[in-house]
Design an enzyme around this catalytic site. Structure first.
Site, PDB file in Angstrom:
ATOM      1  CG  HIS A  91      -1.997  -1.053   1.219  1.00 41.35           C
ATOM      2  ND1 HIS A  91      -2.522  -1.616   0.086  1.00 41.35           N
ATOM      3  CD2 HIS A  91      -2.653  -1.655   2.263  1.00 41.35           C
ATOM      4  CE1 HIS A  91      -3.440  -2.517   0.415  1.00 41.35           C
ATOM      5  NE2 HIS A  91      -3.542  -2.570   1.728  1.00 41.35           N
TER       6      HIS A  91
ATOM      7  CG  HIS B 275      -7.647  -0.511   2.907  1.00 39.75           C
ATOM      8  ND1 HIS B 275      -8.198  -1.087   4.029  1.00 39.75           N
ATOM      9  CD2 HIS B 275      -6.679  -1.365   2.503  1.00 39.75           C
ATOM     10  CE1 HIS B 275      -7.575  -2.226   4.284  1.00 39.75           C
ATOM     11  NE2 HIS B 275      -6.651  -2.420   3.369  1.00 39.75           N
TER      12      HIS B 275
ATOM     13  CD  GLU C  52      -8.081  -3.721   0.248  1.00 38.70           C
ATOM     14  OE1 GLU C  52      -6.900  -3.479  -0.029  1.00 38.70           O
ATOM     15  OE2 GLU C  52      -8.407  -4.584   1.075  1.00 38.70           O
TER      16      GLU C  52
HETATM   17  C1  BGC Z   1      -4.258  -6.534   2.770  1.00 35.39           C
HETATM   18  C2  BGC Z   1      -4.159  -7.134   4.136  1.00 35.39           C
HETATM   19  C3  BGC Z   1      -3.633  -6.086   5.062  1.00 35.39           C
HETATM   20  C4  BGC Z   1      -4.590  -4.916   5.038  1.00 35.39           C
HETATM   21  C5  BGC Z   1      -4.062  -3.788   5.861  1.00 35.39           C
HETATM   22  C6  BGC Z   1      -5.262  -5.443   2.833  1.00 35.39           C
HETATM   23  O1  BGC Z   1      -5.403  -4.858   1.578  1.00 35.39           O
HETATM   24  O2  BGC Z   1      -4.549  -7.466   1.773  1.00 35.39           O
HETATM   25  O3  BGC Z   1      -3.314  -8.253   4.144  1.00 35.39           O
HETATM   26  O4  BGC Z   1      -3.466  -6.545   6.363  1.00 35.39           O
HETATM   27  O5  BGC Z   1      -4.788  -4.468   3.730  1.00 35.39           O
HETATM   28  O6  BGC Z   1      -5.054  -3.237   6.591  1.00 35.39           O
END
Ligand code: BGC
Length: 358
Positions: free
Chosen positions: A107, A178, A323
Site C-alpha cells: 500500500h 480501503h 479494494e
Molecule cells: C491486505 C491485508 C492487510 C490490510 C491492511 C489489505 O489490503 O490485503 O493483508 O493486512 O490491507 O489493513
C-alpha cells in the site's frame, strides 16, 4: 447532486490544517472525507426503519489517522497491495521500495503511502476533488505523479470514487480505497453474519505471504465461491490452505467482465464486483468498478486498536473491504493486467459503492 459542507478537523504536527468535507444528498445520506489521507471517515444512511446507520469504520480525530496502521477508509497509492520484496523493475531500471509488510511492500509504504499525505481539496460540479503530487523518487517510486481523486455522492445513494494520475516518467500506479464496511453499523461487532456476493469466477491463488503464485483458480468447489449471496462467516474458517494462510478472506478475485452487466458511465464502463447485505439493518451495498480485480479482505488483522468513532472497538473481522485494484504484485506476472502508467498517458479508474435497502 449533493451539497458539500466543510469543517475543521484539527492540525498536523507541523501546523497544517486538516478539513472534513461532508457531501449530503437529497435523501440525507452523508459521506465524510478527511483531507488527511483522503480517508472516507463516515457514510451515514437510513435503514428500512428510518434509523441512521454509519456503515463505515472511521476515527474521530486526525491524530488517530496519523498514527494508525490499519488503513481504515484510506485512499491508497501509489501502488495498492503487495510488491514482492519491494522490488520494482520498470523502464529497464530497478527500484527498491520500503518493505513494510514482512519482506514485502504494501500500500505505498508506511509514511510515503497516500493515506499519510495531506490532500488539497476543491468543491467541483463533479464532487469533492482531492489532489496530491507525489515528487519523483518519493518512497523510491520513479516519476513525479500528479493525482486527482473525485469523491461524489449521487441522489440514488451511490458513492463514486474516480481516479486520474499522470507521471513525467514511466511508473507503476494502482490507486484504490480501503474503506471497511460494516452494514450493521460502525462498531456493531463482527461482520460474519452479513452476506457477501462477489461477481467473480476466479481468484489469484496466493502463497503464505499473500503474494499471487501465478495460478488463476476457479472458485467452483472451493470456499472462495461467493458467486451466490453467502454469510461471510459460513466458510471463512474452513480447513482450506488459502484461508488458513491469510487467516480468512484476504485475496484478489478477478472481476467478471460480463458485457450484459456492464454499466456505461461518462467516465468509462464499470462492472459489478460485489453485493453485500447487513443482516440486522437490511442495508445493501452494490459495488462496481473499472478495475480488473478486487481484494475482499475481512479485517483479519484488526485487533481493537486504536479506538474508533465514539469509542467503537474495531476487533478482528468487524469490517470488510472491497479494494478495487490491479492484481497484487502484477509486474512480476506479465500475464496479469499491468498497472503501468507511461509518461504522457492518463491513468484512470472508477469505483462505485451504491447503498440500498433490502
Ligand atoms: C491486505 C491485508 C492487510 C490490510 C491492511 C489489505 O489490503 O490485503 O493483508 O493486512 O490491507 O489493513
Amino acid at each position: 447532486m449533493s451539497v458539500i459542507s466543510k469543517k475543521d478537523f484539527g492540525c498536523l504536527a507541523d501546523g497544517r490544517p486538516v478539513f472534513l468535507y461532508t457531501l449530503t444528498n437529497a435523501n440525507g445520506t452523508a459521506l465524510s472525507i478527511c483531507t488527511y489521507g483522503g480517508h472516507v471517515q463516515a457514510l451515514r444512511t437510513k435503514d428500512a426503519d428510518g434509523a441512521e446507520v454509519d456503515v463505515v469504520l472511521g476515527y474521530d480525530d486526525v491524530e488517530t489517522y496519523v498514527n494508525e496502521d490499519k488503513y481504515i477508509g484510506a485512499l491508497i497509492g501509489r501502488c495498492g497491495n503487495r510488491i514482492a520484496r519491494g522490488r520494482l523493475h520498470i523502464g529497464g531500471k530497478d527500484y527498491q521500495l520500503e518493505c513494510n509488510n514482512g519482506r514485502n511492500h504494501l500500500h505505498g509504504g508506511t509514511l510515503t503511502g497516500f493515506n499519510k499525505k495531506l490532500w488539497q481539496a476543491e468543491e467541483t460540479a463533479e464532487g469533492l476533488k482531492l489532489t496530491y503530487t507525489s515528487p519523483d523518487g518519493e518512497g523510491n517510486y520513479p516519476g513525479a505523479l500528479q493525482v486527482a481523486v473525485w469523491y461524489d455522492l449521487t441522489d440514488d445513494d451511490a458513492v463514486t470514487i474516480r481516479y486520474e494520475a499522470v507521471s513525467d516518467a514511466d511508473t507503476v500506479c494502482n490507486l484504490t480505497n480501503h474503506t471497511y464496511f460494516n452494514l450493521n453499523g460502525c462498531g456493531s461487532g463482527s461482520v460474519l453474519d452479513q452476506e457477501i456476493q462477489l461477481f467473480s469466477d476466479f481468484f489469484t491463488e496466493s502463497d503464505a505471504e499473500s503474494l499471487p503464485n501465478g495460478n488463476i483458480v476457479a472458485v467452483a468447489g472451493t470456499p472462495m465461491d461467493l458467486r451466490e449471496l453467502t454469510p461471510i462467516g459460513r466458510h471463512i474458517d474452513d480447513d482450506y490452505v488459502q484461508l488458513r494462510q491469510a487467516h480468512g478472506y484476504d485475496h484478489n478475485w478477478i472481476v467478471r467482465r460480463d458485457e450484459s452487466q456492464a454499466v456505461p458511465t461518462p467516465y468509462g464502463t464499470v462492472y459489478p464486483m460485489a453485493h453485500a447485505v447487513g443482516n440486522r439493518t437490511g442495508i445493501t451495498l452494490t459495488a462496481y468498478t473499472s478495475q480488473p480485480g478486487v481484494q475482499f479482505y475481512t479485517g483479519n488483522y484488526l485487533d481493537g486498536t486504536p479506538l474508533g468513532k465514539g469509542g467503537a472497538v474495531f476487533d478482528r473481522r468487524s469490517g470488510f473491504c472491497l479494494e478495487a485494484q490491479y492484481y497484487p504484485n502484477a509486474l512480476e506476472h506479465p500475464e496479469f493486467p499491468q498497472p503501468i502508467l507511461r509518461k504522457g498517458d492518463v491513468w484512470k479508474a472508477l469505483t462505485i459503492y451504491k447503498l440500498g435497502r433490502k
